[in-house]
Design an enzyme around this catalytic site. Structure first.
Site, PDB file in Angstrom:
ATOM      1  N   ARG A  56       0.807  -1.221   0.000  1.00  0.00           N
ATOM      2  CA  ARG A  56       0.000   0.000   0.000  1.00  0.00           C
ATOM      3  C   ARG A  56       0.842   1.273   0.000  1.00  0.00           C
ATOM      4  O   ARG A  56       0.351   2.333  -0.372  1.00  0.00           O
ATOM      5  CB  ARG A  56      -0.997  -0.056   1.160  1.00  0.00           C
ATOM      6  CG  ARG A  56      -2.106  -1.072   0.896  1.00  0.00           C
ATOM      7  CD  ARG A  56      -2.930  -1.351   2.122  1.00  0.00           C
ATOM      8  NE  ARG A  56      -2.581  -2.603   2.751  1.00  0.00           N
ATOM      9  CZ  ARG A  56      -2.875  -2.922   4.002  1.00  0.00           C
ATOM     10  NH1 ARG A  56      -3.513  -2.063   4.769  1.00  0.00           N
ATOM     11  NH2 ARG A  56      -2.535  -4.104   4.493  1.00  0.00           N
TER      12      ARG A  56
ATOM     13  N   GLU B  29       3.781 -10.483  15.305  1.00  0.00           N
ATOM     14  CA  GLU B  29       3.429 -11.057  16.608  1.00  0.00           C
ATOM     15  C   GLU B  29       3.864 -12.520  16.677  1.00  0.00           C
ATOM     16  O   GLU B  29       4.410 -12.978  17.669  1.00  0.00           O
ATOM     17  CB  GLU B  29       1.930 -10.945  16.872  1.00  0.00           C
ATOM     18  CG  GLU B  29       1.625 -11.316  18.308  1.00  0.00           C
ATOM     19  CD  GLU B  29       0.153 -11.486  18.575  1.00  0.00           C
ATOM     20  OE1 GLU B  29      -0.615 -11.673  17.623  1.00  0.00           O
ATOM     21  OE2 GLU B  29      -0.209 -11.470  19.753  1.00  0.00           O
TER      22      GLU B  29
END
Ligand SMILES: O=P(O)(O)OC[C@H]1O[C@H](OP(=O)(O)OP(=O)(O)O)[C@H](O)[C@@H]1O
Ligand SMILES: Nc1ncnc2[nH]cnc12
Length: 252
Positions: free
Chosen positions: A141, A178
């Site tokens: 993006r 994570e």
């Protein structure tokens, strides 16, 4: 000021900012979700929508702190109605790409030429006189927002890509998610020591991606002047991973 938010819909909503005001985000894979998201109730979502409406209304009348700009906060951004228009054109899709994730969808901004242009203009106004030679955009993006900014300020655009996409010799940086890690790459020779770079992406969550981009550029002697994102999810404290490098965001 025109109305800038719409009634909350259960599955797809333009009510974006509230979704980080009432929940604690955490990172899961490449996305962000809330700790209580798997049992989010309709009542909670309605409350979130009401909170968003008050935040956007405050932004529309120029109150600061609702839509923030930058660490140094040196420009009167919060009272700029372009920000409110941009914020209201970003859609939040609950439970994408996985249950519990509140996905900040910038594709709806791209459907609105005025809001898209306003977004680019705000960045260009900030960076046009800062002697930036390089706009480094992060896949995917960052490739939408980086090139028009680069063209407008007279800088080159350097794509920072996911692994095995660039055909030439590359340097790579790993960064943590994570669970697990990912890598971004840049072509050797795309930038030179001493150049001044702006790093552009749509969103900062944990800051892992931007911090890897900074490391890549600094390894070859580039001066990272600032990082610029459209959206920040401040609960994830991604800024803290950027060290001293300034971060400028339109919507937080
Ligand atoms: O601050 P972080 O926790 O690193 O997360 C932010 C990154 O996550 C998203 O990209 P994603 O990895 O989903 O890739 P995409 O743009 O190709 O969809 C977003 O566009 C940022 O690049
Ligand atoms: N919540 C989110 N929405 C869109 N892109 C993201 N990247 C990381 N978290 C995200």
């Amino acid at each position: 000021m025109n109305t800038i938010c719409r009634p909350f819909a259960p599955q797809i909503s333009r009510a974006k900012i509230v979704l980080k005001t009432t929940n604690r985000y955490f990172h899961s894979g490449n996305s962000v979700r809330t700790t209580n998201s798997l049992n989010t109730t309709t009542a909670k979502r309605a409350q979130q929508a009401r909170t968003l409406q008050s935040r956007l209304a405050a932004a529309a009348v120029g109150e600061r702190d609702h839509l923030t700009s930058s660490k140094d906060d040196d420009e009167p951004m919060a009272d700029d109605d372009r920000i409110a228009r941009i914020a209201s054109s970003i859609r939040v899709i609950p439970d994408f790409p996985k249950p519990g994730i509140l996905f900040q969808d910038i594709t709806t901004l791209l459907l609105n030429p005025k809001a898209f242009k306003d977004t680019i203009d705000l960045f260009v106004e900030r960076y046009k006189d800062k002697n930036i030679n390089v706009v480094a955009g992060i896949e995917a993006r960052g490739f939408i927002f980086g090139p028009p900014i680069a063209l407008a300020i007279g800088a080159k655009f350097v794509p920072m890509r996911k692994p095995k996409k660039l055909p030439g010799e590359v340097i790579s940086e790993e960064y943590s998610l994570e669970y697990g890690t990912d890598v971004i790459e840049m072509h050797v020779g795309a930038v030179q020591a001493g150049e001044r770079a702006l790093v552009v992406d749509d969103l900062i969550a944990t800051g892992g991606t931007l911090s890897a981009a900074i490391r890549l550029l600094e390894r070859v002697g580039v001066d990272v002047v600032e990082c610029a994102c459209l959206i920040e999810l401040p609960e994830l404290k991604g800024r803290d991973r950027l060290g001293d490098r300034p971060l400028y965001v339109l919507i937080s």
